[in-house]
Scaffold this motif. Sequence first.
Motif, PDB file in Angstrom:
ATOM      1  N   THR A  50       0.827  -1.210   0.000  1.00  7.84           N
ATOM      2  CA  THR A  50       0.000   0.000   0.000  1.00  7.84           C
ATOM      3  C   THR A  50       0.859   1.258   0.000  1.00  7.84           C
ATOM      4  OG1 THR A  50      -1.864  -1.064   1.109  1.00  7.84           O
ATOM      5  CG2 THR A  50      -1.691   1.325   1.316  1.00  7.84           C
ATOM      6  N   PHE A  51       1.853   1.296   0.867  1.00  8.68           N
ATOM      7  CA  PHE A  51       2.719   2.473   0.938  1.00  8.68           C
ATOM      8  C   PHE A  51       3.473   2.682  -0.376  1.00  8.68           C
ATOM      9  CE2 PHE A  51       2.983   1.478   5.711  1.00  8.68           C
ATOM     10  CZ  PHE A  51       1.875   2.262   5.971  1.00  8.68           C
ATOM     11  N   ILE A  52       3.945   1.593  -0.980  1.00  7.80           N
ATOM     12  CA  ILE A  52       4.725   1.704  -2.209  1.00  7.80           C
ATOM     13  C   ILE A  52       3.860   2.216  -3.361  1.00  7.80           C
ATOM     14  CG2 ILE A  52       5.958   0.383  -3.972  1.00  7.80           C
ATOM     15  CD1 ILE A  52       6.919  -1.450  -1.668  1.00  7.80           C
ATOM     16  N   LEU A  53       2.712   1.575  -3.566  1.00 12.05           N
ATOM     17  CA  LEU A  53       1.817   2.029  -4.634  1.00 12.05           C
ATOM     18  C   LEU A  53       1.299   3.441  -4.355  1.00 12.05           C
ATOM     19  CD1 LEU A  53      -0.292  -1.178  -5.404  1.00 12.05           C
ATOM     20  CD2 LEU A  53       1.689  -0.286  -6.646  1.00 12.05           C
ATOM     21  N   GLY A  54       1.118   3.757  -3.064  1.00  7.77           N
ATOM     22  CA  GLY A  54       0.689   5.100  -2.698  1.00  7.77           C
ATOM     23  C   GLY A  54       1.718   6.151  -3.091  1.00  7.77           C
ATOM     24  N   ILE A  55       2.998   5.833  -2.911  1.00  7.72           N
ATOM     25  CA  ILE A  55       4.057   6.777  -3.286  1.00  7.72           C
ATOM     26  C   ILE A  55       4.060   7.014  -4.798  1.00  7.72           C
ATOM     27  CG2 ILE A  55       6.559   7.085  -3.414  1.00  7.72           C
ATOM     28  CD1 ILE A  55       6.764   5.597  -0.741  1.00  7.72           C
ATOM     29  N   ILE A  56       3.947   5.922  -5.568  1.00  9.70           N
ATOM     30  CA  ILE A  56       3.942   6.066  -7.025  1.00  9.70           C
ATOM     31  C   ILE A  56       2.706   6.831  -7.489  1.00  9.70           C
ATOM     32  CG2 ILE A  56       3.996   4.831  -9.226  1.00  9.70           C
ATOM     33  CD1 ILE A  56       5.377   2.517  -7.757  1.00  9.70           C
ATOM     34  N   ALA A  57       1.548   6.496  -6.908  1.00  8.01           N
ATOM     35  CA  ALA A  57       0.321   7.222  -7.260  1.00  8.01           C
ATOM     36  C   ALA A  57       0.373   8.667  -6.781  1.00  8.01           C
ATOM     37  CB  ALA A  57      -0.893   6.514  -6.663  1.00  8.01           C
ATOM     38  N   LEU A 266      -3.102   4.945 -12.334  1.00  2.51           N
ATOM     39  CA  LEU A 266      -4.099   5.973 -12.606  1.00  2.51           C
ATOM     40  C   LEU A 266      -5.387   5.682 -11.837  1.00  2.51           C
ATOM     41  CD1 LEU A 266      -5.097   8.451 -14.190  1.00  2.51           C
ATOM     42  CD2 LEU A 266      -5.740   6.889 -16.050  1.00  2.51           C
ATOM     43  N   ILE A 267      -5.812   4.425 -11.827  1.00  3.77           N
ATOM     44  CA  ILE A 267      -7.027   4.049 -11.099  1.00  3.77           C
ATOM     45  C   ILE A 267      -6.865   4.316  -9.612  1.00  3.77           C
ATOM     46  CG2 ILE A 267      -8.441   2.078 -10.413  1.00  3.77           C
ATOM     47  CD1 ILE A 267      -8.034   0.927 -13.195  1.00  3.77           C
ATOM     48  N   ILE A 268      -5.711   3.967  -9.061  1.00  5.22           N
ATOM     49  CA  ILE A 268      -5.453   4.184  -7.637  1.00  5.22           C
ATOM     50  C   ILE A 268      -5.560   5.669  -7.296  1.00  5.22           C
ATOM     51  CG2 ILE A 268      -3.623   4.149  -5.894  1.00  5.22           C
ATOM     52  CD1 ILE A 268      -2.713   1.482  -7.135  1.00  5.22           C
ATOM     53  N   ALA A 269      -4.924   6.508  -8.115  1.00  2.49           N
ATOM     54  CA  ALA A 269      -4.931   7.945  -7.839  1.00  2.49           C
ATOM     55  C   ALA A 269      -6.333   8.526  -7.939  1.00  2.49           C
ATOM     56  CB  ALA A 269      -3.987   8.660  -8.806  1.00  2.49           C
ATOM     57  N   VAL A 270      -7.102   8.096  -8.945  1.00  2.00           N
ATOM     58  CA  VAL A 270      -8.444   8.642  -9.144  1.00  2.00           C
ATOM     59  C   VAL A 270      -9.394   8.145  -8.065  1.00  2.00           C
ATOM     60  CG1 VAL A 270     -10.422   8.710 -10.710  1.00  2.00           C
ATOM     61  CG2 VAL A 270      -8.110   8.967 -11.615  1.00  2.00           C
ATOM     62  N   ILE A 271      -9.292   6.862  -7.691  1.00  2.00           N
ATOM     63  CA  ILE A 271     -10.171   6.321  -6.654  1.00  2.00           C
ATOM     64  C   ILE A 271      -9.972   7.064  -5.336  1.00  2.00           C
ATOM     65  CG2 ILE A 271     -10.551   4.319  -5.157  1.00  2.00           C
ATOM     66  CD1 ILE A 271     -10.285   2.537  -7.554  1.00  2.00           C
ATOM     67  N   GLY A 272      -8.723   7.301  -4.965  1.00  2.00           N
ATOM     68  CA  GLY A 272      -8.468   8.007  -3.711  1.00  2.00           C
ATOM     69  C   GLY A 272      -8.833   9.479  -3.786  1.00  2.00           C
ATOM     70  N   GLY A 273      -8.527  10.114  -4.895  1.00  2.00           N
ATOM     71  CA  GLY A 273      -8.794  11.540  -5.051  1.00  2.00           C
ATOM     72  C   GLY A 273      -7.531  12.284  -5.424  1.00  2.00           C
ATOM     73  N   LEU A 274      -7.647  13.187  -6.397  1.00  2.00           N
ATOM     74  CA  LEU A 274      -6.487  13.906  -6.916  1.00  2.00           C
ATOM     75  C   LEU A 274      -6.296  15.284  -6.300  1.00  2.00           C
ATOM     76  CD1 LEU A 274      -6.735  13.078 -10.734  1.00  2.00           C
ATOM     77  CD2 LEU A 274      -4.982  12.284  -9.149  1.00  2.00           C
ATOM     78  N   PHE A 281      -2.926   7.224  -1.172  1.00  2.00           N
ATOM     79  CA  PHE A 281      -2.734   6.147  -0.205  1.00  2.00           C
ATOM     80  C   PHE A 281      -4.061   5.464   0.126  1.00  2.00           C
ATOM     81  CE2 PHE A 281       0.871   9.009   0.441  1.00  2.00           C
ATOM     82  CZ  PHE A 281       1.925   8.102   0.369  1.00  2.00           C
ATOM     83  N   ILE A 282      -5.146   6.244   0.138  1.00  2.00           N
ATOM     84  CA  ILE A 282      -6.465   5.632   0.323  1.00  2.00           C
ATOM     85  C   ILE A 282      -6.780   4.726  -0.857  1.00  2.00           C
ATOM     86  CG2 ILE A 282      -8.931   6.105   0.510  1.00  2.00           C
ATOM     87  CD1 ILE A 282      -8.234   8.726   1.895  1.00  2.00           C
ATOM     88  N   GLY A 283      -6.553   5.223  -2.068  1.00  2.00           N
ATOM     89  CA  GLY A 283      -6.789   4.412  -3.256  1.00  2.00           C
ATOM     90  C   GLY A 283      -5.906   3.183  -3.297  1.00  2.00           C
ATOM     91  N   ALA A 284      -4.645   3.321  -2.878  1.00  2.00           N
ATOM     92  CA  ALA A 284      -3.728   2.182  -2.875  1.00  2.00           C
ATOM     93  C   ALA A 284      -4.181   1.108  -1.890  1.00  2.00           C
ATOM     94  CB  ALA A 284      -2.317   2.648  -2.526  1.00  2.00           C
TER      95      ALA A 284
END
Length: 353
Positions: A50-57, A266-274, A281-284
């Motif tokens: 989660t933390f790793i994908l959150g950083i990239i997103a 892209l999905i992770i970033a949009v799901i959590g909020g831009l 991190f929420i999206g991840a």
Amino acid sequence: MVDLSSSSVDHAKASWLDGVSPAYWVLGVILLVIPAFVSPFVMFQLMGWTFILGIIALSLMFLGGYGGMVSMAQMAFAGFAGYMVAIFGTSAVVTISQGWPWWIVIPLALFLTMLFSTAVGWLAVRTEGIYTIMITLAIAAAFFYFTRQNYDLFNGFQGFNSVLPPKLFGVDWRGPFAFYYLTLLFAVGCYGLVLYISRAPFGLALQGVRDNPRRMAALGYNVTAHRVAAYSFAGLMAGVGGILLTWQSSQISPGTVGISPAIDILIIAVIGGLRHPIGPFIGAFIYVILKTFAVDILVSLGLAGERFQLVIGIGFLVIVFFSPDGILGLCDKLKASRNRDPLTGKDRGDNPL
């Protein structure tokens, strides 16, 4: 228009933590003590991923939320950093890996990743809208096929395995406990850095470029330079996430930088909020939970596990349909509905006079 006066900039620099809700401090305490109550699988696989994908997103959120630019190349930047660590560091492919010390390899990998992202940004910022998405997607696809077909430098479709973090202070940083805190440290660091930059002169100017580039150019700001610098910083963050991702899986291959992972970011970033750094991190977290358990749930229901992507797609469509701002937008709508008077339709805090 963003106020770029000296007083507003000084206030932003002096109070960059004022916007942090007390709930985030509570969350921070929970994240610090949670390893005492969860299994190594949760620490290493669920939370670490989660933390790793959150950083990239988060790197994508920085470009999209503060710069108004959408990039499909963030996973390519992350994978590029992972490849550089494998090539210049140590791996099982001794015929290619150079075996240099970590204190040279990691800064060099991040520096080369910044150069790569700067070059991509220099090309991408000269386009707008769908053309920016297409050119960054084309670069990501080209990098994927290049790594897959090049055996002299990237070892083709096999990639590199046994790419492990250095053992500093006698600690195995790939152990569940140590890796959890390692990824948490970088996640918090990237989050705080983005929060600070968004209130610093560069961040305010970048938001001004996002809102009205012509006016910013008339005020003397170099619009292209600010956008390219944003790509450089976003590439640096993606590179940090890519190195951590390589260490977690102990390997890097073309599959890491494919089109599907680029779309997932892209999905992770949009799901959590831009519109806020906490969104990625929420999206991840939602993505990791679904990808980890959705397949088992589908199989238990007698459905094909491959339909996991369908579950992700449906969830993405539902969230975007009800809230283009993602989960954060849904939370704001819920708060607004609770504060709204059902008779008058106004906020209960509004002054009727």
